[in-house]
Design an enzyme around this catalytic site. Structure first.
Site, PDB file in Angstrom:
ATOM      1  N   ASP A 487      26.798 -26.003 -13.525  1.00  0.00           N
ATOM      2  CA  ASP A 487      27.209 -25.595 -14.869  1.00  0.00           C
ATOM      3  C   ASP A 487      28.198 -26.568 -15.502  1.00  0.00           C
ATOM      4  O   ASP A 487      28.464 -26.498 -16.703  1.00  0.00           O
ATOM      5  CB  ASP A 487      27.908 -24.229 -14.800  1.00  0.00           C
ATOM      6  CG  ASP A 487      26.932 -23.076 -14.929  1.00  0.00           C
ATOM      7  OD1 ASP A 487      25.884 -23.255 -15.562  1.00  0.00           O
ATOM      8  OD2 ASP A 487      27.232 -21.992 -14.396  1.00  0.00           O
TER       9      ASP A 487
HETATM   10  C1  GLC Z   1      28.612 -20.647 -10.347  1.00  0.00           C
HETATM   11  C2  GLC Z   1      27.533 -20.063 -11.237  1.00  0.00           C
HETATM   12  C3  GLC Z   1      26.202 -20.701 -10.964  1.00  0.00           C
HETATM   13  C4  GLC Z   1      26.319 -22.193 -10.982  1.00  0.00           C
HETATM   14  C5  GLC Z   1      27.411 -22.681 -10.057  1.00  0.00           C
HETATM   15  C6  GLC Z   1      27.641 -24.155 -10.120  1.00  0.00           C
HETATM   16  O1  GLC Z   1      28.412 -20.234  -9.046  1.00  0.00           O
HETATM   17  O2  GLC Z   1      27.444 -18.680 -11.072  1.00  0.00           O
HETATM   18  O3  GLC Z   1      25.261 -20.300 -11.932  1.00  0.00           O
HETATM   19  O4  GLC Z   1      25.094 -22.712 -10.612  1.00  0.00           O
HETATM   20  O5  GLC Z   1      28.620 -22.043 -10.385  1.00  0.00           O
HETATM   21  O6  GLC Z   1      28.174 -24.570 -11.329  1.00  0.00           O
HETATM   22  C1  GLC Z   2      32.772 -22.667 -14.844  1.00  0.00           C
HETATM   23  C2  GLC Z   2      32.823 -22.765 -13.331  1.00  0.00           C
HETATM   24  C3  GLC Z   2      31.455 -22.665 -12.727  1.00  0.00           C
HETATM   25  C4  GLC Z   2      30.726 -21.475 -13.271  1.00  0.00           C
HETATM   26  C5  GLC Z   2      30.770 -21.410 -14.802  1.00  0.00           C
HETATM   27  C6  GLC Z   2      30.161 -20.100 -15.251  1.00  0.00           C
HETATM   28  O1  GLC Z   2      32.096 -23.745 -15.357  1.00  0.00           O
HETATM   29  O2  GLC Z   2      33.420 -23.950 -12.889  1.00  0.00           O
HETATM   30  O3  GLC Z   2      31.546 -22.565 -11.328  1.00  0.00           O
HETATM   31  O4  GLC Z   2      29.395 -21.528 -12.879  1.00  0.00           O
HETATM   32  O5  GLC Z   2      32.081 -21.521 -15.257  1.00  0.00           O
HETATM   33  O6  GLC Z   2      30.174 -19.887 -16.586  1.00  0.00           O
END
Ligand code: GLC
Ligand code: GLC
Length: 813
Positions: A487
């Protein structure tokens, strides 16, 4: 490494984790409830309850990130002479003569002893009931008669957990309660649009009560020393506005050796619109009284508890292993499966790191979680797939999140995360392989929940694949969009404004060249699954079409995605390499190594082996594999959120446990059992539990999302426990790739990948209408099944053909 302090231990026979010191390095929590009514409970009884949705139907109040930590919960105060204490030590923090918290499967039992009195509380949510039971047993273990004063305590949340924390100009005037007998009813906003209320009951006459927080606690006191408790006198307060609470006051006399049970019940009720009131201003309590009548004696509660235990017996009997290694067996048989069910129920909504008011259900998260529970509750997995697919757009893109109560896509975040569509194939294939239920492919499923837009689920899978194919960049690799699985890799964002969200800001998506190798690998893995599925259902032309797309993707990765020693991570907006030896920082990333090795891209050319070796060389450390190396030391405008994190945390070189299993599976597919096992054991909670309870900080019986990486200030410190895709991936890895029991369309495929030290083990696996007892003789091999017998008869190949009934399988490697 010096011996670290220990706060608890596993009790495998009872499927419990036993905490023996209330001052754990962080609250160690458990979850209650399995369907509609849920609670979080810490080892000192902190936490809260809600009905279905932690944001919109919060029943009790909780203050996150408070001082002291974990302040607020269901508290019992025992006043014995001048001493006031709580069975869970908090909030009074009176030193106890004995303390123990046992977190079990959907229940928690907290016991405290002080001056010859024991208070033991069993907390659980009975199956199919909208209530939390708190069965308190008070016993006098001294030689004298004890005259005790008992106060209960719950604080109501005014239903919407978000506005409850901010809209005080309204909230302080709306609170309403009713008190009748031993039941306190919370009915804020019931007079207008709400048709639901909550109650807190005890199955004995009370000698007083309180419902107004300030009156009970005293404005300048704390939960540790409420006025009413310290003086041993309830105020019989009736809340009007401000902060309504529920506290019962009970006088208890216990002869030496005597003990008494009290059943407290925190319940939730919904009434029909025309049945809301019994009289003007008076709520209709019929359903509450009916619910109370079902749970108002020790016998009824014990029966409900036995039913809950039987429910867990059944769930955990579906896959059971016996290896003789307790640390492995307890994770496989108990805690990993338990965590998967919790993530199924809670997605990413409510933990001690997720406040319950933020995210709904993630499209990709929910599909991945599915592989963790599909063997236990296939009908609910089926429904989940339909719900998820219903939030897809007609072009194959998807809402990134949806709301659990409405099941509607979340417009605040929208779509554009280009890995999302592939996960639908991942989830659906896992479901069909487990159940053999191909009929799900014919289900009519809408787009964006619009009636009239329905097409078959198979069509949804097809447009998911096509979404990738139609969004390829200059190297014929998948365009990343707002982000892929990571993300925080936001290659079209370009933000200098701290008030912008990295995920929803796309300043520059036109003309982008940003491509993802992670999606490329994911596309090849799920594409192969899709091709096999098409062949299975006789869609040969479609299988052929997609095979070509998969082959082209493999070529594109080999040509443009290989850096010499590992796979690149991405190309940025301008078409420059990310995750390359040419980069100044973050030369290598884990995600593309995981997915491209799982996809076996370039295996013949040695790419897979080199990539896996590079993971060991550059990413691995004592506590697992970091996400990227070296860590970013400065913010890179073109990359988005990833470089916003300090070194070693979260997506910037943290050990993001979720993606360690991808490399481990890559190792298993490559047949490197020793390496697979050593990566796996590093993040397996039971191994961490043994060594690092203090450093690890969070619960040692479940995985957490992130462990601080080697570049962090304190490597090995865990964060964001419980609600993480790690649970499902750890399960998938150990059950299917390490122990090697893989559900397939026509039976169970046996293909273990083990360390050479592994000894004989047995897996009991219920599969559809069959019951298999599978014994594996590794004979020192890391990989490769030599022969299989089914009920004494040799089987050709590695798939045990499915047939109902009881079977014995012997496997020689
Ligand atoms: C969090 C989110 C997931 C994402 C991950 C890496 O675990 O829930 O959707 O893939 O972060 O950013
Ligand atoms: C932030 C976090 C990530 C998560 C995301 C969800 O980017 O670092 O882990 O997946 O929020 O919205």
């Amino acid at each position: 490494m010096e011996q670290q302090k220990r706060y608890g231990h596993f009790d495998d026979q009872h499927r419990e984790y036993v905490i023996t010191d209330p001052q754990t390095p962080w609250p160690w929590i458990n979850y209650l409830g399995n369907e509609d009514f849920f609670s979080l409970i810490s080892n000192t009884a902190g936490g809260y309850s809600f009905y279905k949705d932690a944001k919109f139907r919060r029943i009790t109040r909780y203050r996150y990130n408070n001082v002291p930590m974990d302040n607020g919960g269901r508290y019992f105060y025992v006043k014995d002479g001048d001493t006031v204490w709580n069975p869970g030590w908090k909030p009074s923090k009176t030193p106890l003569d004995f303390y123990e918290c046992r977190h079990g499967m959907s229940y928690t039992r907290i016991t405290g002893r002080k001056n010859g009195v024991e208070a033991s509380v069993l907390f659980f949510v009975p199956l199919k009931k909208w209530a939390e039971v708190q069965k308190l047993t008070l016993s006098n273990q001294s030689n004298e008669t004890k005259n005790l004063k008992l106060f209960s305590f719950e604080e109501w949340c005014l239903w919407n957990a978000a506005t409850d924390m901010e809209n005080f100009q309204r909230n302080f005037s709306t609170g309403e309660v009713e008190i009748e007998g031993s039941t306190i009813y919370h009915k804020t906003e019931y007079r207008e649009r709400r048709n639901h209320y909550a109650f807190y009951h005890v199955n004995t006459p009370i000698q007083g009560f309180d419902t107004d927080r300030e009156t009970f606690v005293g404005l300048y006191n704390e939960f540790a020393n409420p006025d009413a408790v310290m003086e041993g006198k309830p105020r019989n307060s009736h809340a009007h506005g401000w902060s309504p609470i529920a506290s019962h006051y009970i006088e208890v006399t216990l002869a030496p050796g005597e003990s008494k049970d009290f059943v407290f019940l925190l319940g939730y009720i919904e009434n029909e619109q025309d049945q809301k009131f019994a009289a003007p201003q008076v709520i209709n309590k019929d359903k509450a009284q009916a619910l109370i009548a079902e749970l108002n004696t020790t016998e009824k509660v014990d029966k409900a508890f036995a039913e809950l235990n039987a429910y867990w017996d059944a769930l955990l009997n579906i896959y059971k292993v016996k290896t003789g290694n307790d640390k492995l067996d307890r994770m496989v048989n108990i805690w990993n499966q338990y965590q998967c069910m919790v993530t199924f129920n809670f997605s990413r909504s409510a933990s001690f790191f997720e406040s319950g008011v933020g995210r709904g259900m993630g499209f990709r998260d929910s599909n991945q979680d599915l592989v963790g529970f599909v063997h236990q509750i296939p009908p609910r997995a089926r429904q989940r797939i339909i719900d998820i697919a219903s939030t897809q757009f007609p072009d194959g893109g998807c809402y990134h999140q949806y709301q659990p109560l409405t099941k509607r896509g979340n417009n605040d975040i929208g779509g554009g995360f280009n890995d999302d569509p592939c996960w639908l194939i991942f989830g659906t294939v896992a479901y069909i392989k487990e159940t053999g239920d191909f009929s799900i492919l014919d289900e009519m499923v809408p787009f964006d929940n619009q009636p009239g837009s329905e097409v078959t689920l198979f069509e949804h899978l097809k447009i998911s694949m096509d979404h990738v194919i139609k969004n390829l960049g200059p190297h014929m690799l998948p365009l990343i969009g707002r982000a892929d699985w990571n993300d925080c890799l936001n290659l079209n964002c370009f933000s200098w404004d701290p008030n912008e969200s990295f995920q929803t800001t796309e300043n520059v998506s036109e003309g982008t060249k940003a491509e993802s190798l992670m999606i490329a690998g994911l596309f090849v893995v799920t594409g192969k699954d899709y091709v096999a599925l098409c062949k299975k259902i006789g869609k040969d032309a479609e299988a052929e079409r997609m095979q070509q797309a998969v082959d082209s993707m493999i070529e594109a990765v080999k040509k443009h995605g290989w850096d010499g020693e590992w796979y690149l991570r991405a190309y940025d907006f301008y078409g420059r390499k990310i995750g390359s030896n040419e980069c100044e920082e973050a030369k290598i990333f884990i995600e593309s190594q995981g997915w491209c090795t799982m996809a076996e891209i370039g295996a013949d050319e040695g790419m897979v082996a080199k990539s896996l070796d590079s993971c060991k060389k550059y990413l691995e450390c004592e506590h697992g594999m970091v996400l990227n190396n070296p860590a970013f030391t400065k913010y890179i405008y073109e990359y988005g959120e990833i470089s916003s994190y300090p070194e070693g945390y979260k997506e910037n070189a943290g050990i993001f446990c979720h993606n360690n299993p991808w490399v481990i599976i890559g190792e298993c597919i490559a047949g490197r059992g020793n390496d697979a096992w050593s990566h796996y054991a590093k993040i397996l909670p039971s191994y961490v539990e043994e060594k690092y309870q203090t450093l690890h900080k969070v619960e040692p019986y479940v995985n957490c999302q992130m462990v601080a990486g080697k570049d962090a200030y304190k490597p090995g410190e865990g964060k964001n426990s419980w609600l993480t895709g790690t649970a499902a991936w750890m399960w998938y890895t150990v059950s299917e790739f390490i122990l090697g029991i893989k559900p397939d369309y026509d039976g169970i495929r046996i293909d273990p990948c083990l360390p050479e030290t592994a000894t004989d083990y047995t897996v009991q696996r219920k599969f559809r209408e069959a019951d298999y007892e599978i014994t594996i003789h590794p004979n020192g091999a890391q990989k490769g099944v030599k022969s299989i017998t089914l009920d004494g008869q040799p089987v050709a190949g590695t798939v045990i053909p499915y047939s109902a009934g009881k079977h014995t399988v012997e496997v020689t490697m």
